[in-house]
Write an enzyme that holds these catalytic residues in place. Structure first.
Site, PDB file in Angstrom:
ATOM      1  N   SER A 220     -42.091 -68.664 -27.976  1.00 50.71           N
ATOM      2  CA  SER A 220     -43.480 -69.138 -28.003  1.00 50.71           C
ATOM      3  C   SER A 220     -43.756 -69.859 -29.315  1.00 50.71           C
ATOM      4  CB  SER A 220     -44.446 -67.968 -27.815  1.00 50.71           C
ATOM      5  OG  SER A 220     -44.339 -67.089 -28.906  1.00 50.71           O
ATOM      6  N   ARG A 224     -44.600 -73.700 -28.851  1.00 44.92           N
ATOM      7  CA  ARG A 224     -46.004 -74.059 -29.123  1.00 44.92           C
ATOM      8  C   ARG A 224     -46.051 -75.315 -29.997  1.00 44.92           C
ATOM      9  NH1 ARG A 224     -47.300 -69.836 -31.389  1.00 44.92           N
ATOM     10  NH2 ARG A 224     -48.240 -68.798 -29.612  1.00 44.92           N
ATOM     11  N   ASN A 228     -47.255 -78.984 -28.442  1.00 42.49           N
ATOM     12  CA  ASN A 228     -48.425 -79.669 -28.985  1.00 42.49           C
ATOM     13  C   ASN A 228     -48.069 -81.039 -29.528  1.00 42.49           C
ATOM     14  OD1 ASN A 228     -51.132 -78.153 -29.180  1.00 42.49           O
ATOM     15  ND2 ASN A 228     -49.587 -76.573 -29.472  1.00 42.49           N
TER      16      ASN A 228
END
Lengths: 290, 156
Positions: A220, A224, A228
């Protein structure tokens, strides 16, 4: 910009999303990939030269800048850039002190490195998407040369850092809690029972859940950042497509790009900050001895 | 989007940069900042102490000033008293001197007056002798009548 007239939008996007890859071709010889297809055929034995270059380059800028300021640091009144650097250091130090309560001289410098380095890597996103590829294509003389300038849009880079953090997590878990303590933590939570037989039944379930939770952390963390930045980059590329679609759409695209870039300043800072904070949190968890 | 050796490259790079930061960047900056914080704390404390000292000194000064004023007032008071006393003394002296002079003058006047009367008395007795001689057409023997003349003079 890499176009010679016949480039479609799909080609343009694909071109922008392909790394300059050096690796082993399926036939066994090493060399640069000349298309996205070739790059993916190389499999694991390949390296993204552009990602690595920009990553190392930006890391070196970080080291150079902060080393210079560290040499200049004095106990008098700090001025100019030194003041700003000290502010950043103080900010990182404050976060580390808030979250991490153990004693480990590695955590704070690592948090600073992550914060500034990731921020620099993300910052590359604000350079108009075609500028550096265009320069590179002229330098290399190859109008189709690949050049992906935002290292954090490469999952290897984001996940690589997350993996490094993960290695440190495992290392400190073993060091602080001991192998037995670490295994206990993985097997005796969240379900536990007084009855040893019932407990034995719980162990595999606990182990499964805890390992899953442990592995989810670096994934994660890395994904992440990657997600993004990749999404942000993609929108810049899509906006850049509008420049080929006539004057009015081009001007509109210019405004869009400006708006998105301004918004993106927030995103890149936030992502760098989140990556840093989560790293501190995860390592703090590794240092907690039950 | 391929996972490849770049992953390991990044792990190694990461390790190197973190090591560099930990070795060369973090300690000098932090130590400089901490030292500065300490200096600032010391400075603030010194300033506090100085202002406390100043306060104390001000109180001291006020106290001294009050004392000095009281002393000055006392001195002035004493001086005034002394001056009044001196004036009183001088007045007293002057009064005494004045009365002494007046007395002396009176005594002199008295004396003069007595002397004049004596003289006058003797003159009158003489005149009366002369007058009596004229009346009696003969001379009066002064030596013979001296007793009577003296009695006459004392009666005048």
């Amino acid at each position: 910009m890499a176009s010679e007239g016949t480039l479609t939008s799909t080609d343009y996007i694909t071109h922008h999303l392909t790394n300059l890859t050096f690796g082993r071709h399926p036939d066994g010889h090493w060399g640069f990939a000349h298309s996205a297809q070739e790059a993916s055929e190389m499999g694991f034995m390949a390296i993204h030269v552009d990602s690595m270059f920009w990553s190392v380059f930006l890391g070196c800028i970080f080291c150079w800048l902060f080393k210079k300021m560290a040499d200049k640091a004095h106990t008098g009144v700090p001025k100019g850039l030194l003041n700003f650097i000290e502010m950043v250091v103080d900010f990182v130090d404050g976060n580390v002190k808030d979250i991490f309560h153990g004693r480990n001289p590695l955590i704070a410098p690592m948090a600073l490195t992550i914060f500034v380095w990731v921020f620099f890597m993300n910052l590359m996103d604000l350079i108009p998407v075609d500028v550096i590829p265009w320069i590179w294509q002229h330098i290399s003389g190859n109008p189709h040369a690949f050049m992906k300038v935002v290292p954090s849009t490469d999952p290897n880079i984001a996940l690589g850092m997350a993996c490094a953090v993960f290695i440190l997590m495992i290392f400190y878990s073993l060091k602080i809690k001991g192998p037995v303590g670490f295994i206990k933590e993985l097997t005796l939570h969240p379900f536990s029972a007084k009855n040893p037989f019932v407990q034995v039944l719980f162990v595999p379930l606990n182990f499964f859940m805890e390992v899953l939770g442990l592995l989810a952390k670096p994934f994660s963390l890395g994904l992440r950042l990657f997600g993004n930045m990749y999404a942000g980059e993609m929108i810049f590329i899509l906006i850049a497509l509008m420049y080929n679609a006539g004057l009015i759409l081009g001007i509109f695209g210019g405004f869009l790009q400006m708006g998105w870039a301004i918004f993106h300043i927030l995103v890149i800072t936030l992502q760098a900050f989140i990556f840093m904070v989560l790293t501190i949190v995860y390592l703090s968890q590794s240092h907690e001895d039950h | 989007m391929n996972i490849n050796l770049t992953l390991f490259g990044q792990i190694i790079t990461f390790a190197v940069f973190v090591w560099f930061c930990m070795r060369f960047v973090w300690p000098p900056i932090r130590s400089a900042m901490e030292e500065r914080e300490k200096k600032m704390a010391d400075g603030l404390e010194a300033a506090d102490r100085a202002s406390r000292d100043l306060e104390l000194a001000k109180e001291n000064i006020a106290e001294k000033l009050r004392e000095a004023k009281a002393q000055a007032a006392e001195i002035i008071d004493q001086a005034n008293k002394r001056a009044n006393q001196l004036v009183e003394e001088a007045k007293q002296q002057a009064r005494e001197e004045g009365s002494r002079i007046v007395n002396a003058a009176q005594a002199e006047v008295e004396q003069e007056y007595k002397r004049a009367r004596e003289e006058l008395r003797s003159k009158v007795s003489e005149l009366s002798v002369i007058g009596a001689e004229k009346i009696l057409q003969g001379s009066v023997d002064r030596s013979q009548h001296s007793e009577m003349l003296a009695r006459l003079a004392s009666e005048l």
